[in-house]
Motif scaffolding. Structure first.
Motif, PDB file in Angstrom:
ATOM      1  N   GLY A  82       0.799  -1.228   0.000  1.00  0.00           N
ATOM      2  CA  GLY A  82       0.000   0.000   0.000  1.00  0.00           C
ATOM      3  C   GLY A  82       0.824   1.267   0.000  1.00  0.00           C
ATOM      4  N   LEU A  83       2.138   1.160   0.217  1.00  0.00           N
ATOM      5  CA  LEU A  83       3.001   2.339   0.234  1.00  0.00           C
ATOM      6  C   LEU A  83       3.304   2.807  -1.185  1.00  0.00           C
ATOM      7  N   THR A  84       3.544   4.110  -1.344  1.00  0.00           N
ATOM      8  CA  THR A  84       4.061   4.605  -2.617  1.00  0.00           C
ATOM      9  C   THR A  84       5.573   4.338  -2.654  1.00  0.00           C
ATOM     10  N   LEU A  86       7.966   6.528  -2.990  1.00  0.00           N
ATOM     11  CA  LEU A  86       8.660   7.484  -2.129  1.00  0.00           C
ATOM     12  C   LEU A  86       8.483   7.121  -0.655  1.00  0.00           C
ATOM     13  N   GLU A  87       7.282   6.706  -0.268  1.00  0.00           N
ATOM     14  CA  GLU A  87       7.048   6.312   1.129  1.00  0.00           C
ATOM     15  C   GLU A  87       7.886   5.093   1.501  1.00  0.00           C
ATOM     16  N   ALA A  88       8.035   4.154   0.558  1.00  0.00           N
ATOM     17  CA  ALA A  88       8.837   2.958   0.816  1.00  0.00           C
ATOM     18  C   ALA A  88      10.293   3.323   1.083  1.00  0.00           C
ATOM     19  N   CYS A  89      10.782   4.364   0.392  1.00  0.00           N
ATOM     20  CA  CYS A  89      12.170   4.797   0.603  1.00  0.00           C
ATOM     21  C   CYS A  89      12.344   5.455   1.974  1.00  0.00           C
ATOM     22  N   PHE A  90      11.268   5.999   2.528  1.00  0.00           N
ATOM     23  CA  PHE A  90      11.340   6.585   3.861  1.00  0.00           C
ATOM     24  C   PHE A  90      10.982   5.555   4.945  1.00  0.00           C
ATOM     25  N   GLN A  91      10.756   4.301   4.540  1.00  0.00           N
ATOM     26  CA  GLN A  91      10.483   3.222   5.491  1.00  0.00           C
ATOM     27  C   GLN A  91      11.693   2.312   5.661  1.00  0.00           C
ATOM     28  N   SER A  92      12.804   2.686   5.061  1.00  0.00           N
ATOM     29  CA  SER A  92      13.946   1.769   4.992  1.00  0.00           C
ATOM     30  C   SER A  92      14.600   1.516   6.333  1.00  0.00           C
ATOM     31  N   GLY A  93      14.475   2.467   7.282  1.00  0.00           N
ATOM     32  CA  GLY A  93      15.042   2.243   8.604  1.00  0.00           C
ATOM     33  C   GLY A  93      16.526   2.525   8.689  1.00  0.00           C
ATOM     34  N   ASN A  94      17.136   3.115   7.635  1.00  0.00           N
ATOM     35  CA  ASN A  94      18.559   3.447   7.755  1.00  0.00           C
ATOM     36  C   ASN A  94      18.734   4.662   8.665  1.00  0.00           C
ATOM     37  N   GLU A  95      19.990   4.996   8.977  1.00  0.00           N
ATOM     38  CA  GLU A  95      20.267   6.015   9.988  1.00  0.00           C
ATOM     39  C   GLU A  95      19.720   7.382   9.595  1.00  0.00           C
ATOM     40  N   ALA A  96      19.861   7.755   8.320  1.00  0.00           N
ATOM     41  CA  ALA A  96      19.375   9.061   7.873  1.00  0.00           C
ATOM     42  C   ALA A  96      17.860   9.182   8.067  1.00  0.00           C
ATOM     43  N   VAL A  97      17.132   8.115   7.708  1.00  0.00           N
ATOM     44  CA  VAL A  97      15.670   8.124   7.857  1.00  0.00           C
ATOM     45  C   VAL A  97      15.276   8.237   9.332  1.00  0.00           C
ATOM     46  N   LYS A  98      16.008   7.532  10.196  1.00  0.00           N
ATOM     47  CA  LYS A  98      15.710   7.603  11.645  1.00  0.00           C
ATOM     48  C   LYS A  98      15.930   9.012  12.183  1.00  0.00           C
ATOM     49  N   ASP A 147       4.892   8.281  -7.001  1.00  0.00           N
ATOM     50  CA  ASP A 147       3.592   8.149  -6.337  1.00  0.00           C
ATOM     51  C   ASP A 147       2.924   6.801  -6.632  1.00  0.00           C
ATOM     52  N   GLN A 148       3.589   5.941  -7.424  1.00  0.00           N
ATOM     53  CA  GLN A 148       3.012   4.638  -7.763  1.00  0.00           C
ATOM     54  C   GLN A 148       3.067   3.702  -6.549  1.00  0.00           C
ATOM     55  N   LYS A 149       2.027   2.894  -6.350  1.00  0.00           N
ATOM     56  CA  LYS A 149       1.973   1.961  -5.228  1.00  0.00           C
ATOM     57  C   LYS A 149       2.930   0.789  -5.464  1.00  0.00           C
ATOM     58  N   ILE A 150       3.556   0.332  -4.391  1.00  0.00           N
ATOM     59  CA  ILE A 150       4.468  -0.811  -4.469  1.00  0.00           C
ATOM     60  C   ILE A 150       3.754  -2.041  -5.029  1.00  0.00           C
ATOM     61  N   GLY A 151       2.469  -2.203  -4.662  1.00  0.00           N
ATOM     62  CA  GLY A 151       1.700  -3.357  -5.129  1.00  0.00           C
ATOM     63  C   GLY A 151       1.491  -3.388  -6.629  1.00  0.00           C
ATOM     64  N   GLU A 152       1.732  -2.252  -7.312  1.00  0.00           N
ATOM     65  CA  GLU A 152       1.563  -2.184  -8.764  1.00  0.00           C
ATOM     66  C   GLU A 152       2.858  -2.455  -9.514  1.00  0.00           C
ATOM     67  N   LEU A 153       3.980  -2.604  -8.790  1.00  0.00           N
ATOM     68  CA  LEU A 153       5.284  -2.744  -9.429  1.00  0.00           C
ATOM     69  C   LEU A 153       5.586  -4.203  -9.773  1.00  0.00           C
ATOM     70  N   SER A 154       6.424  -4.387 -10.794  1.00  0.00           N
ATOM     71  CA  SER A 154       6.912  -5.729 -11.139  1.00  0.00           C
ATOM     72  C   SER A 154       8.008  -6.134 -10.159  1.00  0.00           C
ATOM     73  N   VAL A 161      13.753  -0.547  -6.317  1.00  0.00           N
ATOM     74  CA  VAL A 161      13.414   0.334  -5.185  1.00  0.00           C
ATOM     75  C   VAL A 161      14.242  -0.068  -3.954  1.00  0.00           C
ATOM     76  N   ALA A 162      14.336  -1.370  -3.713  1.00  0.00           N
ATOM     77  CA  ALA A 162      15.139  -1.859  -2.581  1.00  0.00           C
ATOM     78  C   ALA A 162      16.615  -1.499  -2.765  1.00  0.00           C
ATOM     79  N   LEU A 163      17.104  -1.615  -3.994  1.00  0.00           N
ATOM     80  CA  LEU A 163      18.490  -1.267  -4.287  1.00  0.00           C
ATOM     81  C   LEU A 163      18.719   0.228  -4.052  1.00  0.00           C
ATOM     82  N   ALA A 164      17.753   1.049  -4.462  1.00  0.00           N
ATOM     83  CA  ALA A 164      17.853   2.498  -4.215  1.00  0.00           C
ATOM     84  C   ALA A 164      17.943   2.776  -2.720  1.00  0.00           C
TER      85      ALA A 164
END
Length: 623
Positions: A82-84, A86-98, A147-154, A161-164
């Protein structure tokens, strides 16, 4: 000596009575780029998960350098659908995001006690421009709709996105588990170049041998529960591994000679042996046990005769297919010849899998048809894999298809012998499917296709999740295969070895037939791109001589001089504004609304300073 980042000491991992690795130790230092190689099921992913803290080891110690920035790309990354993007990139939990999350929490709460500390961390981690870095990396990875939902991606888009997420955080050490899986060739080559140029330290599992050769400076192999380290790239590893195996064979042969002599001595001894012979008897049993554990590492070569195939294979007649506005083929015609071995390449989404599904009758064309010869017997290995009954034994899966496979010339293999050629030892054949690793399930799927003895193999991404040993076996099988072949793969090494020409899918129904392998195609395309660029340049209308600019710029124009002087003043003003905003943010006197406004403005100011500084440097060369 390079600064150590990570040290693994005496690490052991097992599942039940099966030991993956025992008391292994190695370290990773700054600048190391290490490729991890092993057979499927030998514990590569388990080792990475243990290092990342995602699963426990049985014993041993893992020590990271203090305050190290570390990131891990898992083999099958998971995001909330359900995340976009951009939202998924801010859910990564790395130090900068925290730190960003903590900063926003402080701003919204009005409690500014930790603000000075958080602001310092924001500066250190370059967190003010984090979103800009996200957009930059994602665009390089061809992800544009944030703004595309993760559920719509191949699957390939999710991997990107994970690599980014891994690259955005600018870690000092990264671990990558099969980073090239589901990436198209363009993305694989981009990542190869990025990692080669970067100072990031790296521990990586991949089956892509060109990738290993061009990125890694060290190879670690897990073999027979131990590790072997090779200080060089993949080509160096192959050379030194052969030397190691040859030495082991010589050692094993020497041990066998001793064993034969000792066995003869044991048989000649009377039942009541003297006490003084006990040490020799114990040594005999120890040697016997070692020889039992030694496995043969000689070349495995498997060939199959393939059932008879006639001269007529298939003909594509005006095949047209599209999904909405996306064209896959348009009036496509092709006559496939006997014993042809075709590779299909192209970016994700250009229709490669759809094309072979139309050929196999799984997907209907919008118009046109495939006329297939009567003797053609397809064997299809799908990218999606095969759904097995998890409670079935490995040997039963294969025996349900065939008890025996005919290799031709009177040679036959039982299902069990066939499985052994694909590295399923007799004991492993009696394991239930649910106990297999992802790579082992892919290998089993491959066996179920090949044991049917088809004369036309259609393989869609067969190299994903397969280990290098299995890839070598499969390559030799396909080289000797007495039938037809179509293979889709992003593995350049694999394609170079097994195909004799390519269909290149460029998108929008543009399909190119190229007579050669992948490396030859890349060489041709590089030369073609250079030629087109030169022709385009030479075809541009030349300006009149009196209006032509000097060949070499030596000084600024009047307008550029004015711009240069204005930039100096503007940059100074922006730097002052930045200092004032930083002081305000640290003062603790601003309201929540004022803090948010100041936070947004300081991000804009930083961007402006960078932009205008770049232009100032460009003009300063001629000032």
């Amino acid at each position: 000596m390079a600064n150590p980042l990570l040290q693994i000491n005496n690490l052991t991992k097992s599942f039940g009575d099966r030991v993956l690795f025992s008391n292994i130790s190695f370290g990773i230092a700054e600048g190391d780029k290490i490729g991890l190689i092993a057979e499927n099921g030998a514990g590569k992913t388990s080792l990475l998960n243990i290092i990342a803290g995602k699963e426990p080891g049985d014993s041993g110690r893992i020590v990271f350098r203090n305050d190290i920035r570390f990131a891990y790309l898992e083999q099958s990354p998971q995001f909330d659908p359900g995340l976009t993007v951009l939202e998924a990139c801010f859910q990564s939990g790395n130090e900068a995001v925290k730190v960003i999350a903590r900063y926003e929490e402080i701003i919204s709460s009005g409690n500014h006690q930790e603000l000075d500390e958080i602001l310092a961390k924001m500066d250190m981690l370059k967190a003010w421009d984090y979103e800009q870095r996200i957009r930059q990396i994602l665009s390089q990875l061809k992800i544009f709709r944030l703004d595309q939902k993760i559920g719509e991606l191949s699957g390939g888009q999710i991997k990107r996105v994970a690599l980014a997420n891994v690259l955005i955080s600018e870690p000092e050490l990264i671990m990558l588990d099969e980073p090239t899986n589901h990436l198209d060739l363009e993305m694989v080559e981009w990542l190869e170049g990025y990692l080669s140029r970067s100072a990031i330290s790296l521990l990586m599992v991949t089956h892509d041998r060109y990738f290993l050769d061009r990125v890694c400076s060290q190879i670690i192999e897990i073999d027979d529960r131990q590790i072997y380290t090779y200080k060089g790239n993949y080509a160096y590893y192959l050379e030194k591994r052969e030397e190691r195996i040859a030495a082991q064979h010589a050692e094993t042969e020497s041990a066998r000679n001793i064993y034969r002599k000792e066995l003869d001595w044991m048989r000649r001894q009377p039942q009541a042996r003297a006490t003084k012979a006990k040490s020799r008897i114990d040594a005999f049993h120890e040697l016997e046990e070692k020889l039992k554990q030694r496995r043969q590492t000689g070349d495995i070569r498997l060939s199959a005769k393939g059932s008879y195939i006639g001269k007529k294979i298939f003909e594509a007649c005006n095949v047209t297919k599209s999904f909405g506005e996306i064209k896959i083929t348009e009036n496509f015609n092709y006559i496939f010849t006997r014993y042809e071995k075709m590779g299909i390449i192209g970016n994700n989404g250009t229709g490669k899998s759809t094309f072979i599904k139309m050929l196999l009758g799984i997907e209907p064309p919008d118009s046109g048809s495939f006329d297939i010869g009567e003797t053609v017997n397809f064997g299809y290995y799908s990218q999606e894999g095969l759904q097995f009954d998890e409670q079935t034994k490995v040997i039963d899966v294969v025996q349900k298809i065939a008890e025996v496979v005919d290799l031709g010339n009177g040679n036959k293999l039982t299902a069990s012998q066939f499985l052994q050629h694909f590295l399923f030892a007799p004991a492993k054949q009696h394991d239930y499917v649910y106990k297999l690793s992802g790579g082992e399930k892919r290998r089993l799927h491959l066996c179920t296709v090949l044991i049917k003895n088809p004369n036309f193999l259609v393989l869609d991404e067969p190299t994903n999740d397969l280990d290098i040993v299995t890839l070598n076996i499969l390559e030799e099988y396909l080289i000797d295969f007495k039938g037809c072949l179509i293979v889709i793969s992003h593995d350049r090494y694999f394609m170079d070895k097994v195909v004799d020409h390519l269909l290149c899918f460029h998108g929008n129904a543009e399909i190119q037939d190229f007579p050669g392998n992948y490396t030859q195609y890349r060489e041709w395309k590089t030369e073609e791109d250079r030629r087109v660029a030169e022709e385009t340049k030479s075809s541009r209308p030349s300006k009149p001589v009196e209006k032509a600019a000097p060949a070499t710029k030596t000084r600024l124009t009047f307008k550029e001089r004015q711009e240069f002087e204005a930039l100096e003043a503007e940059i100074q003003r922006l730097e002052s504004e930045k200092e004032e905003l930083t002081r305000q943010l640290s003062s603790g006197t601003l309201s929540s609304e004022e803090l948010i406004a100041a936070s947004n403005r300081i991000t804009q100011v930083i961007d402006l300073i960078e932009e205008k500084s770049d232009r100032w440097l460009e003009l300063s060369e001629f000032a």
